[in-house]
Scaffold this motif. Structure first.
Motif, short mmCIF file in Angstrom:
data_model
loop_
_atom_site.label_atom_id
_atom_site.label_comp_id
_atom_site.label_asym_id
_atom_site.label_seq_id
_atom_site.Cartn_x
_atom_site.Cartn_y
_atom_site.Cartn_z
N PHE A 1 0.75 -1.20 -1.41
CA PHE A 1 1.77 -0.62 -0.54
C PHE A 1 3.01 -0.26 -1.38
O PHE A 1 4.02 -0.94 -1.33
N PRO A 2 2.92 0.82 -2.17
CA PRO A 2 4.00 1.14 -3.11
C PRO A 2 5.33 1.48 -2.46
O PRO A 2 6.37 1.31 -3.09
N LYS A 3 5.31 1.94 -1.24
CA LYS A 3 6.56 2.33 -0.58
C LYS A 3 7.19 1.21 0.24
O LYS A 3 8.16 1.42 0.94
N SER A 4 6.63 0.02 0.13
CA SER A 4 7.19 -1.12 0.86
C SER A 4 8.36 -1.73 0.09
O SER A 4 8.30 -1.90 -1.12
N ALA A 5 9.43 -2.05 0.82
CA ALA A 5 10.60 -2.70 0.20
C ALA A 5 10.33 -4.16 -0.10
O ALA A 5 11.13 -4.81 -0.77
N ARG A 6 9.22 -4.68 0.38
CA ARG A 6 8.81 -6.04 0.09
C ARG A 6 7.40 -6.00 -0.50
O ARG A 6 6.54 -5.29 0.00
N TYR B 1 14.44 0.56 5.97
CA TYR B 1 13.52 0.13 4.91
C TYR B 1 12.11 0.08 5.46
O TYR B 1 11.89 0.04 6.68
N ARG B 2 11.16 0.11 4.57
CA ARG B 2 9.75 -0.04 4.93
C ARG B 2 9.30 -1.45 4.56
O ARG B 2 9.56 -1.90 3.45
#
Length: 358
Positions: free
Chosen positions: A291-296, A323-324
């Protein structure tokens, strides 16, 4: 994909050999390429690569002063925390999750500037962000700028040999390249300036920003603890700047398949989760590739994610507007026994959510 395959300046030994497989140059050829592409007298378009290593060398005297003149156990602890945790976490927060992936958005330009300059500025955003898009598109394939299968030196010197943007783009392609960094706050060169300098970043603005950043932090640490503290911090930042260049080699199994069942769930490339980068920098790399676009990326209960803690804190005070967070989707797809699923929601259809911070 076609654009990302051509957006970086290929090395003289190419991305592939005659059979279409990954080109694996000798260490000697890699080093020769490195010094050739650092040579600003040969080509001024090498300025950004030269600058990134000049900054590392500029930190060496501070490290020497700390070791031989100002050394103390307290200073050593400060150096460790600053280089391993603060610099590492900031790299994940700023260069990785924001500059490359846009995993969160700032409420205004002040908080973006604040976050950008939280630590010493050493790695130019352009060198990191554009090439990292390519890394994700071609992970562990020929064209991946830090393909671990190319060997340690292939990855360690990648910021000079493989990561600079192509120098012969037409205007349309250059605009696409600039668009990858439009949210970062770096004022781009015009196309005519790009043809002169070979970069998105302008050398004068870049160097001025670094001087101001270093000047501010040197004064701040000097006022807090004199030359001893300033040298400890600046010297340790140099250690981080060298050490971070080894990460992708380690984070992709040193070119071997070191993925573990139940730990490294992404099977599309050789990325692995490692405890040390995870705890000190929030870099749970296999999770991130899922999940590269996750902020976590610290999704499991034991996966401390300090970068996420900072982003979440900014969202709580209104500095981050959205945020994602892909934790729920990760737990559902890969750790369903740990997931807490509300009966009213069909999480099978949920994609990584863009969360509006309140």
């Amino acid at each position: 994909m076609a654009f990302l395959k051509s957006v970086l300046e290929p090395p003289s030994y190419g991305w592939t050999d005659e059979d279409g497989n990954l080109s694996r140059p000798s260490n000697g050829r890699i080093v020769k390429e490195f010094f050739s592409r650092l040579n600003v007298f040969k080509d001024k378009k090498n300025w950004l690569s030269f600058l990134s290593w000049f900054l590392v060398l500029a930190l060496v005297p501070f490290l020497g002063l700390f070791i031989f003149k100002y050394f103390s156990i307290t200073g050593l602890i400060v150096a460790f925390v600053y280089s391993m945790i603060i610099m590492g976490t900031h790299g994940t927060i700023w260069h990785h999750r924001y500059c490359t992936h846009g995993a969160y958005t700032f409420s205004n330009k002040f908080w973006r500037f604040f976050t950008q300059n939280l630590t010493l500025k050493i790695i130019p955003e352009e060198i990191y962000a554009v090439s990292h898009h390519v890394h994700h598109a071609l992970s562990d394939q020929p064209g991946d700028p830090y393909n671990a299968q190319g060997g340690f030196m292939y990855c360690f010197l990648a910021d000079v040999n493989h990561q600079p943007i192509a120098r012969n783009m037409d205007e349309a392609c250059y605009k696409k390249c600039v668009n990858l960094m439009k949210h970062v706050g770096v004022t781009p060169n015009s196309f005519k300036q790009y043809q002169k300098w070979g970069t998105i970043a302008n050398p004068y603005r870049t160097i001025a920003g670094i001087i101001l950043n270093w000047g501010f932090w040197f004064l701040a640490f000097y006022l807090l603890g004199g030359m001893a503290l300033a040298c400890a911090v600046f010297g340790s930042a140099g250690i981080w700047a060298v050490g971070v260049r080894t990460f992708n080699y380690e984070g992709h199994g040193k070119g071997q398949d070191k993925r573990r069942e139940g730990i490294d769930h992404n099977r599309e490339d050789m990325s692995i989760n490692q405890l040390w980068p995870g705890y000190v920098a929030g870099e749970w790399h296999n999770n991130h590739h899922l999940f590269p676009k996750s902020a976590r990326s610290g999704f499991k209960s034991h996966q401390l994610d300090l970068a996420w803690c900072y982003i979440k804190f900014l969202s709580m005070i209104g500095a981050v507007s959205s945020y994602r967070d892909s934790k729920k989707q990760f737990l559902l797809e890969y750790c369903s026994k740990e997931a807490i699923i509300e009966p009213s929601l069909n999480y099978a259809k949920v994609k990584p959510a863009l969360v509006r911070a309140k």
